[in-house]
Design a protein around this motif. Structure first.
Motif, mmCIF file in Angstrom:
data_model
loop_
_atom_site.group_PDB
_atom_site.id
_atom_site.type_symbol
_atom_site.label_atom_id
_atom_site.label_comp_id
_atom_site.label_asym_id
_atom_site.label_seq_id
_atom_site.Cartn_x
_atom_site.Cartn_y
_atom_site.Cartn_z
ATOM 1 N N GLU A 1 0.885 -1.172 0.000
ATOM 2 C CA GLU A 1 0.000 0.000 0.000
ATOM 3 C C GLU A 1 0.913 1.210 0.000
ATOM 4 O OE1 GLU A 1 -3.184 0.316 -0.263
ATOM 5 O OE2 GLU A 1 -3.987 -1.677 0.190
ATOM 6 N N VAL A 2 0.826 2.029 -1.038
ATOM 7 C CA VAL A 2 1.772 3.121 -1.250
ATOM 8 C C VAL A 2 1.017 4.440 -1.370
ATOM 9 C CG1 VAL A 2 3.565 4.005 -2.796
ATOM 10 C CG2 VAL A 2 3.371 1.542 -2.404
ATOM 11 N N PHE A 3 1.540 5.469 -0.732
ATOM 12 C CA PHE A 3 0.989 6.823 -0.837
ATOM 13 C C PHE A 3 1.864 7.606 -1.800
ATOM 14 C CE2 PHE A 3 0.019 11.005 1.609
ATOM 15 C CZ PHE A 3 -1.044 11.281 0.757
ATOM 16 N N THR A 4 1.306 8.000 -2.940
ATOM 17 C CA THR A 4 2.050 8.738 -3.956
ATOM 18 C C THR A 4 1.565 10.190 -4.012
ATOM 19 O OG1 THR A 4 0.527 8.265 -5.790
ATOM 20 C CG2 THR A 4 2.223 6.611 -5.314
ATOM 21 N N ARG A 5 2.427 11.059 -4.504
ATOM 22 C CA ARG A 5 2.067 12.476 -4.512
ATOM 23 C C ARG A 5 0.984 12.800 -5.535
ATOM 24 N NH1 ARG A 5 2.975 17.728 -6.237
ATOM 25 N NH2 ARG A 5 3.141 19.176 -4.477
ATOM 26 N N HIS A 6 1.080 12.245 -6.727
ATOM 27 C CA HIS A 6 0.172 12.637 -7.808
ATOM 28 C C HIS A 6 -0.976 11.667 -8.049
ATOM 29 C CE1 HIS A 6 4.056 14.703 -8.831
ATOM 30 N NE2 HIS A 6 3.209 15.714 -8.917
ATOM 31 N N TYR A 7 -0.938 10.476 -7.441
ATOM 32 C CA TYR A 7 -1.961 9.470 -7.718
ATOM 33 C C TYR A 7 -2.617 8.926 -6.454
ATOM 34 C CZ TYR A 7 0.330 9.822 -12.210
ATOM 35 O OH TYR A 7 0.864 10.322 -13.382
ATOM 36 N N GLY A 8 -2.290 9.501 -5.303
ATOM 37 C CA GLY A 8 -2.928 9.085 -4.068
ATOM 38 C C GLY A 8 -2.451 7.731 -3.575
ATOM 39 N N ARG B 1 -8.815 18.223 7.487
ATOM 40 C CA ARG B 1 -9.175 19.311 6.577
ATOM 41 C C ARG B 1 -9.073 18.865 5.116
ATOM 42 N NH1 ARG B 1 -5.376 24.130 4.705
ATOM 43 N NH2 ARG B 1 -4.575 22.272 3.696
ATOM 44 N N GLU B 2 -7.983 18.194 4.760
ATOM 45 C CA GLU B 2 -7.735 17.830 3.364
ATOM 46 C C GLU B 2 -8.758 16.823 2.838
ATOM 47 O OE1 GLU B 2 -5.617 19.008 1.083
ATOM 48 O OE2 GLU B 2 -5.030 20.545 2.528
ATOM 49 N N ILE B 3 -9.312 15.990 3.704
ATOM 50 C CA ILE B 3 -10.294 15.000 3.236
ATOM 51 C C ILE B 3 -11.732 15.439 3.530
ATOM 52 C CG2 ILE B 3 -8.664 13.080 3.379
ATOM 53 C CD1 ILE B 3 -9.900 12.239 5.979
ATOM 54 N N GLY B 4 -11.900 16.696 3.944
ATOM 55 C CA GLY B 4 -13.229 17.265 4.089
ATOM 56 C C GLY B 4 -13.979 16.890 5.347
ATOM 57 N N LEU B 5 -13.293 16.491 6.396
ATOM 58 C CA LEU B 5 -13.957 16.060 7.626
ATOM 59 C C LEU B 5 -13.777 17.030 8.790
ATOM 60 C CD1 LEU B 5 -13.132 12.225 7.572
ATOM 61 C CD2 LEU B 5 -15.241 13.365 6.843
ATOM 62 N N ALA C 1 -2.259 15.729 -3.376
ATOM 63 C CA ALA C 1 -0.876 16.202 -3.456
ATOM 64 C C ALA C 1 -0.501 17.059 -2.241
ATOM 65 C CB ALA C 1 -0.656 16.987 -4.745
ATOM 66 N N ALA C 2 -1.399 17.949 -1.815
ATOM 67 C CA ALA C 2 -1.109 18.805 -0.661
ATOM 68 C C ALA C 2 -0.939 17.970 0.602
ATOM 69 C CB ALA C 2 -2.214 19.838 -0.467
ATOM 70 N N LEU C 3 -1.772 16.942 0.762
ATOM 71 C CA LEU C 3 -1.659 16.066 1.926
ATOM 72 C C LEU C 3 -0.356 15.282 1.888
ATOM 73 C CD1 LEU C 3 -3.026 15.005 4.484
ATOM 74 C CD2 LEU C 3 -4.133 13.254 3.073
ATOM 75 N N PHE C 4 0.077 14.862 0.704
ATOM 76 C CA PHE C 4 1.368 14.169 0.581
ATOM 77 C C PHE C 4 2.492 15.066 1.081
ATOM 78 C CE2 PHE C 4 5.294 13.029 -1.453
ATOM 79 C CZ PHE C 4 5.323 11.644 -1.398
ATOM 80 N N ASP C 5 2.471 16.332 0.702
ATOM 81 C CA ASP C 5 3.524 17.255 1.128
ATOM 82 C C ASP C 5 3.502 17.450 2.643
ATOM 83 O OD1 ASP C 5 4.246 17.544 -1.521
ATOM 84 O OD2 ASP C 5 3.138 19.409 -1.802
ATOM 85 N N ILE C 6 2.307 17.508 3.237
ATOM 86 C CA ILE C 6 2.197 17.623 4.687
ATOM 87 C C ILE C 6 2.742 16.368 5.359
ATOM 88 C CG2 ILE C 6 0.554 17.790 6.607
ATOM 89 C CD1 ILE C 6 -1.232 19.426 4.553
ATOM 90 N N TYR C 7 2.370 15.205 4.833
ATOM 91 C CA TYR C 7 2.885 13.931 5.358
ATOM 92 C C TYR C 7 4.409 13.931 5.318
ATOM 93 C CZ TYR C 7 3.711 8.849 5.565
ATOM 94 O OH TYR C 7 4.170 7.588 5.900
ATOM 95 N N ASP C 8 4.979 14.371 4.211
ATOM 96 C CA ASP C 8 6.430 14.420 4.058
ATOM 97 C C ASP C 8 7.055 15.292 5.149
ATOM 98 O OD1 ASP C 8 8.864 13.874 2.349
ATOM 99 O OD2 ASP C 8 8.819 16.055 2.186
#
Length: 250
Positions: free
Chosen positions: A28-35, A146-150, A112-119
């Protein structure tokens, strides 16, 4: 949606790995441009595989993959360096980040924004600055929601849309959003504090500003965000949280 084109040089982190066969893994991989995506790493368990020392959680990678099935095929992975594998509380905190992503993110949904925060958060976790670890976790929880609307708006009461009064106390609850606190709600924050958090998460560089805001209100934020996350994850206690409790009890 699945794609049959080859994706190359994609920033990624491994969130979890499962045995697929005697020699291969499902990732299970988290990618910047493809989620969040699923990849099969063929031969990754073999002692001679170049994948073996690389496909670890909390390590920045660039990956290439392809295929038109739900589970695509990993073609290559390159470690981007920067930090070694965290240990102890930092490692458990990293697993906590990953558990939230695995639970709350649908596959193939770009963030993509969430990936950068995770990083950013992973870099804090992997650093030797343990004093900011808890603030980084609260920052992650707020910005993930916030990023997933919750995450409800933090500048007004959710049910009435009434503006917050700076000196009044308010509580964030799973089914009601932000509401005025009662005398028994010890973890509540003032309207001024919620307005500070609202401005931080809306900032153009939300990680840095939210990290600074959270530093002064971690004790009150932690139980509120935990209850909200548990509600949306559909669990009473996350596995990583229970692991931390069990370790502390030894």
């Amino acid at each position: 949606m699945a794609t049959n084109k080859r994706i190359s040089d994609e920033p990624a982190y491994v969130l979890h790995r499962y045995d697929w066969s005697e020699s291969s893994l499902i990732l299970e991989v988290f990618t910047r441009h493809y989620g969040r995506i699923a990849l099969v790493a063929k031969g990754a368990k073999r002692p001679t595989s170049s994948f073996r020392p690389i496909l670890l959680p909390l390590q920045p990678l660039h990956v290439a993959y392809g295929g038109d099935a739900e589970i695509r095929t990993l073609k290559s992975a390159e470690w981007q360096g920067g930090h070694v594998m965290p240990t102890g509380d930092a490692l458990l905190s990293g697993y906590y980040l990953n558990e939230l992503l695995l639970t709350l993110l649908a596959r193939d949904d770009t963030h993509a924004a969430l990936f950068d925060i995770y990083d950013h958060v992973v870099k804090v976790i992997a650093s030797e600055h343990g004093e900011v670890l808890q603030a980084a976790l609260r920052t992650w929880e707020l910005l993930l929601l916030r990023e997933i609307g919750l995450l409800p708006a933090l500048d007004r009461q959710t049910m009435t849309l009434a503006p917050l009064q700076p000196d009044a106390r308010y509580l964030l609850v799973p089914e009601g959003g932000l509401r005025q606190a009662g005398s028994e709600d010890r973890a509540a924050l003032t309207g001024a504090q919620w307005l500070q958090l609202h401005a931080a998460v809306q900032d153009g560089a939300p990680f840095t500003t939210t990290l600074r805001a959270c530093a002064d209100m971690m004790a009150e934020l932690k139980p509120q965000l935990r209850h909200l996350l548990h509600y949306h994850c559909g669990v009473k206690t996350l596995r990583t949280r229970q692991m931390m409790i069990d370790i502390q009890a030894l």
